[in-house]
Motif scaffolding. Sequence first.
Motif, PDB file in Angstrom:
ATOM      1  N   ILE A  14       9.085 -16.007   0.250  1.00 44.31           N
ATOM      2  CA  ILE A  14       9.600 -16.606  -0.980  1.00 44.31           C
ATOM      3  C   ILE A  14       8.620 -16.371  -2.143  1.00 44.31           C
ATOM      4  O   ILE A  14       7.404 -16.385  -1.934  1.00 44.31           O
ATOM      5  CB  ILE A  14       9.868 -18.119  -0.755  1.00 44.31           C
ATOM      6  N   ASP A  15       9.182 -16.048  -3.315  1.00 43.65           N
ATOM      7  CA  ASP A  15       8.397 -15.864  -4.541  1.00 43.65           C
ATOM      8  C   ASP A  15       7.576 -14.583  -4.629  1.00 43.65           C
ATOM      9  O   ASP A  15       6.777 -14.446  -5.548  1.00 43.65           O
ATOM     10  CB  ASP A  15       7.437 -17.047  -4.772  1.00 43.65           C
ATOM     11  N   HIS A  16       7.733 -13.692  -3.696  1.00 44.58           N
ATOM     12  CA  HIS A  16       6.944 -12.459  -3.797  1.00 44.58           C
ATOM     13  C   HIS A  16       7.570 -11.438  -4.748  1.00 44.58           C
ATOM     14  O   HIS A  16       6.965 -10.422  -5.046  1.00 44.58           O
ATOM     15  CB  HIS A  16       6.696 -11.857  -2.412  1.00 44.58           C
ATOM     16  N   GLY A  17       8.791 -11.767  -5.235  1.00 42.31           N
ATOM     17  CA  GLY A  17       9.359 -10.941  -6.303  1.00 42.31           C
ATOM     18  C   GLY A  17      10.563 -10.088  -5.932  1.00 42.31           C
ATOM     19  O   GLY A  17      10.858  -9.104  -6.606  1.00 42.31           O
ATOM     20  N   LYS A  18      11.318 -10.496  -4.917  1.00 42.84           N
ATOM     21  CA  LYS A  18      12.513  -9.749  -4.511  1.00 42.84           C
ATOM     22  C   LYS A  18      13.520  -9.652  -5.646  1.00 42.84           C
ATOM     23  O   LYS A  18      13.980  -8.571  -5.987  1.00 42.84           O
ATOM     24  CB  LYS A  18      13.222 -10.444  -3.327  1.00 42.84           C
ATOM     25  N   SER A  19      13.863 -10.817  -6.196  1.00 41.45           N
ATOM     26  CA  SER A  19      14.927 -10.819  -7.203  1.00 41.45           C
ATOM     27  C   SER A  19      14.478 -10.114  -8.481  1.00 41.45           C
ATOM     28  O   SER A  19      15.290  -9.489  -9.161  1.00 41.45           O
ATOM     29  CB  SER A  19      15.372 -12.258  -7.503  1.00 41.45           C
ATOM     30  N   THR A  20      13.206 -10.191  -8.785  1.00 39.80           N
ATOM     31  CA  THR A  20      12.700  -9.500  -9.973  1.00 39.80           C
ATOM     32  C   THR A  20      12.724  -7.990  -9.753  1.00 39.80           C
ATOM     33  O   THR A  20      13.080  -7.227 -10.652  1.00 39.80           O
ATOM     34  CB  THR A  20      11.268  -9.977 -10.307  1.00 39.80           C
ATOM     35  N   LEU A  21      12.391  -7.551  -8.555  1.00 34.78           N
ATOM     36  CA  LEU A  21      12.495  -6.117  -8.250  1.00 34.78           C
ATOM     37  C   LEU A  21      13.955  -5.668  -8.364  1.00 34.78           C
ATOM     38  O   LEU A  21      14.239  -4.605  -8.929  1.00 34.78           O
ATOM     39  CB  LEU A  21      11.949  -5.815  -6.842  1.00 34.78           C
ATOM     40  N   ILE A 134       1.045  -6.007  -9.051  1.00 34.40           N
ATOM     41  CA  ILE A 134      -0.270  -5.378  -9.201  1.00 34.40           C
ATOM     42  C   ILE A 134      -0.865  -5.652 -10.581  1.00 34.40           C
ATOM     43  O   ILE A 134      -2.033  -5.384 -10.808  1.00 34.40           O
ATOM     44  CB  ILE A 134      -0.203  -3.848  -8.970  1.00 34.40           C
ATOM     45  N   ASP A 135      -0.043  -6.221 -11.472  1.00 32.07           N
ATOM     46  CA  ASP A 135      -0.548  -6.567 -12.803  1.00 32.07           C
ATOM     47  C   ASP A 135      -1.388  -7.834 -12.789  1.00 32.07           C
ATOM     48  O   ASP A 135      -2.143  -8.101 -13.714  1.00 32.07           O
ATOM     49  CB  ASP A 135       0.633  -6.746 -13.764  1.00 32.07           C
ATOM     50  N   LEU A 136      -1.272  -8.639 -11.745  1.00 33.73           N
ATOM     51  CA  LEU A 136      -2.009  -9.914 -11.712  1.00 33.73           C
ATOM     52  C   LEU A 136      -3.504  -9.661 -11.596  1.00 33.73           C
ATOM     53  O   LEU A 136      -3.929  -8.762 -10.881  1.00 33.73           O
ATOM     54  CB  LEU A 136      -1.561 -10.765 -10.519  1.00 33.73           C
ATOM     55  N   SER A 163       4.681  -3.197 -10.214  1.00 31.77           N
ATOM     56  CA  SER A 163       4.806  -4.493 -10.877  1.00 31.77           C
ATOM     57  C   SER A 163       6.268  -4.631 -11.278  1.00 31.77           C
ATOM     58  O   SER A 163       6.731  -3.940 -12.186  1.00 31.77           O
ATOM     59  CB  SER A 163       3.919  -4.578 -12.116  1.00 31.77           C
ATOM     60  N   ALA A 164       6.971  -5.501 -10.560  1.00 31.07           N
ATOM     61  CA  ALA A 164       8.390  -5.685 -10.871  1.00 31.07           C
ATOM     62  C   ALA A 164       8.529  -6.298 -12.253  1.00 31.07           C
ATOM     63  O   ALA A 164       9.462  -6.002 -12.996  1.00 31.07           O
ATOM     64  CB  ALA A 164       9.049  -6.567  -9.818  1.00 31.07           C
ATOM     65  N   LYS A 165       7.579  -7.143 -12.597  1.00 33.18           N
ATOM     66  CA  LYS A 165       7.653  -7.825 -13.887  1.00 33.18           C
ATOM     67  C   LYS A 165       7.522  -6.831 -15.040  1.00 33.18           C
ATOM     68  O   LYS A 165       8.303  -6.849 -15.974  1.00 33.18           O
ATOM     69  CB  LYS A 165       6.554  -8.869 -13.963  1.00 33.18           C
TER      70      LYS A 165
END
Length: 597
Positions: A14-21, A134-136, A163-165
Amino acid sequence: MQERIRNFSIIAHIDHGKSTLADRLLEFTGAISDREMREQFLDKMDLEREKGITIKLQPVRLNYKARDGKEYIFNLIDTPGHVDFTYEVSRSLAACEGALLVVDASQGIEAQTLANVYMAMDLDLAIVGVINKIDLPGARVEEVREEIQNVIGLAAEEIYPISAKLGLGIEEVLEAVVKHIPPPQGDVNAPLQALIFDSYFDPYKGAISYIRVVNGQVKKGDIIRMMSTGKEFEVTELGVLNPYMTEVEKLEVGEVGYLAASIKNVGDTKVGDTITLAENPADKPLPGYKVVKPMVYCGLYPLENSEFEKLRDALDKLKLNDASLVYEPETSEALGFGFRCGFLGLLHLEIIKERLEREYDLSLLATAPSVVYKVVLTDGSEVEVQNPKHWPMTQKIDRVLEPFVKASIMVPSDYIGAVMELCQEKRGRYENMEYLSKDRVLLTYKLPLSEILYDFFDALKSRTRGYASLDYEISGYEESDLVKLDILLNGEIVDALSFIVHRENAYYRARAIVQKLRKIIPRQLYEVVIQAAIGSKVIARETVKALRKDVLAKCYGGDVTRKKKLLEKQKEGKKKMKQIGHVEVPKDAFMTILDIE
Ligand code: GDP
Ligand code: MG
């Protein structure tokens, strides 16, 4: 055509960025324009957007022109990460040939990362590793890459940092899908076999099924047959989600899409069933899905007794969208007519209750959740108890068994002590400890499911400053010293508040719950005595004093609008109350045993 299709799910903790990807993939392939873009686009439900989590799997079709100059069709399924929704993930994976495994560059592999990978491996899916965020500033790309190589066994060149973001590395991921994930197998000339992997009820079109065509093809106007029931329907609409519902004339081998066939009876389309054609049917269905067993039960009651039928209809329809939900009618002396419902966990329970309230305009009361106990009676027979109301009389009980889970807890090694202490307190039994890297460990414990359900996860998070992650699966039944605790209001047992507890925790829980109830039951005209008892023995007691006259008097006089407002507010308040005997109990009271530490 078939060799240009790629079907894959996005899986992760959870929260690792699936939906953002998924957002970036939609954007990059032009499935949605900048104007339409909103964060976590595929989280369509209001509830998902508010909570910031994915609850339902969500398929979408993308067209991608690859570097080899060819046009590919991608069917991507975004999935939830929370352990309660594992069933959604397993169903998604069964419709795919591959999975994008997303791992947060600052967090590394966590409990559900592993759980989801194991599921994908069991289905022989191709796995592409994606290191996200990877941007963090705290990104540890190289360490996480090593973790993925060592723990999951992917090769370095199957792992893509992104970086999905910010949209970095997205094209590489799309190319990786083309390269590493195989096209669907299957024979377009074979009889139709289509797997129903999800469905929902549309008031105009009837039941809509999301399908994956495994063999053959289906066209609009075809007469289809549900292989589990033999019932036949005419296909009225076929389409794909790109991401909006778009009609097509046919769906062929390897494709993912939706199907409508004027199916009004929600029982006629089952998730996991195989659709074939009435003419030239397949000789056997696809493997389908394992039936999932609910882990936790509670009663759901309409606040207004007149809404019982409406609740039944709502459950029937919601069941279509959530095959794991089970329910049957039950009655409670305190609450009247309702349903005993089974869920995969407490978050699942909360989500279903909220969906029923929002999507079907109901106001509901949930009783204390309970796991399923096995009680061996003195005559040697065994009963399953998922409602404390049916707990046998003490004299008749020989022994009691409760469900245990195998819990996998991942933590930085600094917190090993804290986690072990917590597991000990929760009646856990140490099984194993394994170093995943030099400072991250995987601890395995056997724990009672009921302890996990109550406050284990919160306690785990707070004692490890949020660094621990947890996954669990049922391991079996074990004997325990359990008793039934009754709650009494003015001397009368409120059946909906009874619960089962380990004897050692009975006093503590009893005290905590009566204190909590004293705080949330408002003062009323009568004194309210709250007691907790095991059998006839009262072990905790509190009172809510009666209202004083002058408090009531304050309601009189004063300016009219204020008084009106007050009355309105009172009416609102009343809606959230349930009258039990002479006592008005707030609807939330029934879930209070969840809130106590
Ligand atoms: P899911 O639960 O795996 O679907 O995760 P979400 O896509 O909902 O993302 C969880 C959170 O991580 C959200 O707040 C995102 O904005 C954030 N997030 C996702 N990808 C990135 C990224 O590449 N960099 C950063 N800094 N944050 C990200
Ligand atoms: Mg999500």
